[in-house]
Design a protein around this motif. Structure first.
Motif, short mmCIF file in Angstrom:
data_model
loop_
_atom_site.label_atom_id
_atom_site.label_comp_id
_atom_site.label_asym_id
_atom_site.label_seq_id
_atom_site.Cartn_x
_atom_site.Cartn_y
_atom_site.Cartn_z
N MET A 66 0.87 -1.39 -0.03
CA MET A 66 -0.11 -0.04 0.00
C MET A 66 0.80 1.25 0.05
O MET A 66 1.88 1.35 0.71
CB MET A 66 -0.95 0.09 1.19
CG MET A 66 -1.95 1.33 1.13
SD MET A 66 -2.86 1.26 2.95
CE MET A 66 -3.72 -0.16 2.63
N LYS A 67 0.53 2.30 -0.96
CA LYS A 67 1.38 3.44 -1.09
C LYS A 67 0.56 4.62 -0.17
O LYS A 67 -0.65 4.53 0.17
CB LYS A 67 1.29 3.99 -2.42
CG LYS A 67 2.33 3.11 -3.22
CD LYS A 67 2.56 3.60 -4.67
CE LYS A 67 3.51 2.71 -5.65
NZ LYS A 67 3.53 3.38 -6.76
N ALA A 68 1.16 5.41 0.30
CA ALA A 68 0.58 6.74 0.65
C ALA A 68 -0.28 7.46 -0.01
O ALA A 68 -0.03 7.42 -1.14
CB ALA A 68 1.67 7.59 1.36
N GLU A 69 -1.35 7.76 0.52
CA GLU A 69 -2.24 8.61 -0.41
C GLU A 69 -2.62 9.89 0.20
O GLU A 69 -2.55 10.28 1.37
CB GLU A 69 -3.80 7.78 -0.17
CG GLU A 69 -4.25 7.95 1.34
CD GLU A 69 -6.00 7.45 1.37
OE1 GLU A 69 -6.56 7.52 0.28
OE2 GLU A 69 -6.12 6.78 2.46
N LEU A 76 -0.45 6.92 5.16
CA LEU A 76 -0.06 5.78 5.16
C LEU A 76 -0.34 4.89 6.11
O LEU A 76 -0.35 5.07 7.48
CB LEU A 76 1.48 5.54 5.25
CG LEU A 76 2.26 4.24 4.87
CD1 LEU A 76 1.87 3.77 3.76
CD2 LEU A 76 3.75 4.12 5.21
N ARG A 121 8.87 0.02 4.92
CA ARG A 121 7.60 0.82 4.04
C ARG A 121 7.81 2.35 4.21
O ARG A 121 7.69 3.09 3.26
CB ARG A 121 6.51 0.21 4.25
CG ARG A 121 5.17 0.74 3.52
CD ARG A 121 4.00 0.04 3.99
NE ARG A 121 3.93 -1.37 3.37
CZ ARG A 121 2.71 -2.18 3.52
NH1 ARG A 121 1.54 -1.53 4.28
NH2 ARG A 121 2.84 -3.30 3.18
N ARG A 178 10.63 3.86 2.29
CA ARG A 178 10.20 3.62 0.86
C ARG A 178 9.51 4.84 0.34
O ARG A 178 9.54 5.46 -0.58
CB ARG A 178 9.97 2.30 0.42
CG ARG A 178 10.98 1.13 0.60
CD ARG A 178 10.65 0.09 -0.18
NE ARG A 178 9.37 -0.60 0.47
CZ ARG A 178 9.45 -1.62 1.35
NH1 ARG A 178 10.73 -1.88 2.02
NH2 ARG A 178 8.47 -2.19 2.13
N GLU A 179 8.38 4.94 1.16
CA GLU A 179 7.22 5.85 0.90
C GLU A 179 8.18 7.27 1.04
O GLU A 179 7.61 8.26 0.17
CB GLU A 179 6.08 5.79 1.66
CG GLU A 179 5.12 4.77 1.30
CD GLU A 179 4.71 4.97 -0.11
OE1 GLU A 179 3.97 5.86 -0.47
OE2 GLU A 179 5.43 4.15 -1.13
N ARG A 239 10.04 8.03 -2.08
CA ARG A 239 9.19 8.12 -3.06
C ARG A 239 8.44 9.48 -3.36
O ARG A 239 8.51 10.32 -4.35
CB ARG A 239 8.16 7.09 -3.21
CG ARG A 239 7.08 7.26 -4.45
CD ARG A 239 6.07 6.15 -4.68
NE ARG A 239 5.05 6.43 -3.34
CZ ARG A 239 3.93 7.18 -3.65
NH1 ARG A 239 3.70 7.91 -4.64
NH2 ARG A 239 3.08 7.22 -2.68
N LEU A 240 7.83 10.07 -2.17
CA LEU A 240 7.16 11.53 -1.80
C LEU A 240 8.22 12.45 -2.00
O LEU A 240 7.73 13.55 -2.59
CB LEU A 240 6.60 11.01 -0.66
CG LEU A 240 5.23 10.40 -0.75
CD1 LEU A 240 4.54 10.33 0.74
CD2 LEU A 240 4.16 10.91 -1.80
#
Length: 305
Positions: A1-4, A13, A44, A47-48, A51-52
């Motif tokens: 699941m990715k952060a929204e 997250l 996780r 990683r998020e 990415r962000l």
């Protein structure tokens, strides 16, 4: 699941049944991590973050120090080399000085039955953890302010951005029935709800905090448990929770008549433990809830690896 994305510059997250938030400052471009979720999700979160933002945060801010909100805080703070901030009344539980009050498994719900198995801390972050600045400023987030929203814990804080009325409430209120295993794991139904009852040792403090949050009239509400909520319907539910809080409280429990007492040293007094009315059905429900919880935790940790 990715952060929204749940609001401008705010990303949620979910770590099994607990939310954490990546929050970027609109002026400086720096970002702050609000809470660190359940244990086992360090990879996780890293990683998020990469990415962000592609950079480490300015700081980690904790709404409170319960185990499901500080699960990765030590690893992340040390790995990133960043400070951790919390309210002064929360520091005893983050510096090894005091456990939180015992949970209350008598308030109803399968999660409540499991609550005695959960750690009450403390953890010890040593010199990494600092007091939040006086006056409500949030390090690294110039557009936000922190507010003391005690009750669920002595030094619980919520974060508010007045510009667009975005509220990160932590566990001062949640948006699912957290005492239910189904509600906790699957975030259904979604509605404004009291703080998780099994770990709330001061209900009058919790009531005052809900009144404080309702008075803000937020447009976006994000919490430690449950899905984001927006707009007028959310505000009506939050106002109703504040106005009729005694009807939302558990009808009985260890901390209903009298709260646990805490100060800057930690917990100094807890009310007597109530008796439990055990029967075959409640014992079976408790055993089943424990089995489900352990299985789901193991599955979530494998997915997070």
């Amino acid at each position: 699941m990715k952060a929204e994305r749940v609001a401008p510059d705010v990303f949620r997250l979910r770590t099994m049944m607990v939310n954490l938030y990546f929050v970027r400052d609109g002026a400086s471009g720096e970002w702050v991590l609000v809470d660190t979720g359940m244990p086992g999700f360090t990879g996780r979160i890293r990683r998020e973050a990469e990415r962000l933002f592609g950079t480490r945060p300015r700081a980690i801010v904790l709404t409170h120090g319960h185990m499901d909100h500080v699960g990765a805080v030590r690893q992340l703070a040390e790995g990133w080399g960043v400070p951790v901030y919390a309210h002064p009344l929360e520091l005893p539980y983050l510096t090894g000085r005091s456990k939180y009050p015992p949970s209350d498994p008598t308030v109803g719900g399968t999660q409540s039955w499991m609550s005695p198995l959960l750690s009450r801390g403390p953890i010890d972050l040593g010199s990494r953890v600092h007091m939040l600045p006086r006056g409500g400023a949030v390090p690294g987030l110039s557009q936000w302010q922190w507010l003391l929203t005690c009750g669920h814990t002595p030094g619980h804080v919520s974060l508010f951005r007045e510009g667009d009325r975005t509220l990160i409430a932590g566990d001062a209120v949640v948006t699912t029935r957290q005492e239910s295993t189904l509600g906790a794991m699957f975030e259904v139904p979604t509605f404004v709800w009291r703080p998780p009852a099994y770990f709330t040792p001061d209900w009058q403090g919790a009531r005052r905090s809900v009144e404080t949050l309702a008075a803000l009239e937020p447009d976006v509400l994000v919490t430690g448990h449950g899905r984001p909520m927006h707009g007028a319907a959310m505000r009506r539910q939050l106002r109703d929770l504040a106005d009729r809080f005694e009807q939302y409280m558990p009808s009985s429990g260890r901390y209903i008549p009298y709260p646990a007492v805490a100060d800057e040293r930690g917990v100094v007094h807890v009310p007597p433990k109530p008796g439990l009315a055990l029967n075959g059905a409640t014992i079976a429900a408790g055993v089943g809830a424990v089995a489900v919880g352990v299985g789901l935790l193991a599955l979530a940790r494998r997915r997070a690896a």
